[in-house]
Design an enzyme around this catalytic site. Structure first.
Site: not given
Length: 343
Positions: A47-49, A90, A195, A236, A246-247
């Site tokens: 995970r993480g763009a 995703r 996270q 993201d 973003n998250k």
């Protein structure tokens, strides 16, 4: 930095740090098929763009190696089908599509099957190396924003394991250690998948950065009582007007920062900008499994049958963002300044 690499190529397969098991277990998955890469992205093993984009690029290389055809047209067709499949893993992180588009161009431009297999692996490795260089540049541009002794808040994980190295939002903290600058970080836990608690705190502790964990609901009180000097997060997807996805929880931090007159920064490489998306309303927001909210470590914490809304991301509007930190410098979050980055 004593931080494991998130994803790398070895022995014609992908080695992937399983981020679902951190911080308790550091374990690598060996991915040898395109469906395995898809599942790793979908399940948040990676995970993480930027890291998602790198993993997908290596997935295209796997596809080229695994399909046996030496007919160039047939091989191109098979690899492009696999690339399209990976693009469905995703929806929000634009780096996924950016990396796959680069790989698709290499596929289309290859003259023979042997050249295609060599070219796609070379391009995937280039994407990985570029991301490492870009992240360090982001950190170098961000570092002058902070002074020795500053306290900075962040959410989710935009660190080394979310990228090739250094991270985006966490890059200035890693570089501050190299320069002898003492920064303190307040990391939001980042519900529902934690996270921040599992990954950000672990990374910063590994690097010797002073970090304090808070729950997401403590952000306002912490800003007020702990003299927070800035908020910095990753992204993201950044729309053409500067709205930044973003998250989930990032939008709330931006609102709070505005209320307390605290600078709010987004750290993102140019690969995270999407000039074809005019504003945040046009960014697709992924909704995930309700069990992420109703369960914690497999133990149910909510009543059976409860309705759940579980968006994985939200959008901080441009008018709440002080600046966007890129590898080319810090830009104002507006259409003209962003367009100039790509001129």
């Amino acid at each position: 930095m004593n931080i494991p690499q998130s994803v790398f190529w070895e022995n014609n397969s992908i080695q992937l740090l399983d981020q679902r098991k951190l911080p308790h277990v550091t374990e690598y998955l060996t991915l040898e098929t395109v469906p395995a890469v898809f599942d790793a992205i979908k399940s948040l093993a990676v995970r993480g763009a930027p890291a998602i984009g790198i993993a997908a690029a290596f997935g295209v290389a796997l596809s080229a190696l695994r399909h046996p055809s030496d007919n160039i047209d047939k091989l191109k067709e098979q690899v492009l089908i696999d690339s399209g499949y990976l693009s469905q893993s995703r929806p929000t992180a634009v780096n996924l599509f950016w990396a796959l588009n680069r790989m698709n161009e290499v596929v289309a431009g290859s003259a023979t099957a042997a050249a295609l297999r060599e070219n796609v692996l070379t391009e995937a490795l280039v994407i990985q190396k570029e991301d490492e260089d870009v992240c360090r540049s982001i950190g170098e541009h961000a570092l002058p924003l902070f002074k020795d002794g500053n306290r900075v808040m962040t959410i989710c994980n935009a660190g080394s394991i979310a990228t090739a190295k250094y991270g985006t939002a966490l890059a200035p903290f890693f570089l501050s250690k190299e320069h002898g600058i003492n920064l303190s970080v307040f990391a939001c836990e980042t519900r529902p998948v934690f996270q921040g608690a599992r990954l950000t705190t672990w990374e910063l502790m590994q690097a010797g950065v002073d970090v304090t964990l808070i729950t997401d609901s403590m952000a306002a009180h912490t800003m007020k009582t702990k003299n927070i000097s800035a908020v910095i997060t990753g992204a993201d997807r950044v729309a053409a007007n500067g709205d930044s996805a973003n998250k989930i929880g990032t939008f709330g931090l931006a609102v709070l920062a505005k209320s307390f007159d605290i600078p709010f920064y987004i750290a993102a490489p140019l690969s995270t900008f999407d000039l074809d998306t005019p504003n945040g309303d046009a960014i697709p927001i992924e909704e995930r499994d309700p069990a992420e909210i109703t369960e914690v470590n497999g133990m149910r914490v909510a009543p059976e049958g409860i309705s759940v809304f579980n968006p994985a991301f939200d959008v901080a509007p441009a008018d709440l963002i002080t600046g966007i930190i890129t590898e080319k410098g810090i830009v104002k979050p507006n259409k003209q300044a962003i367009a100039a980055l790509f001129a």
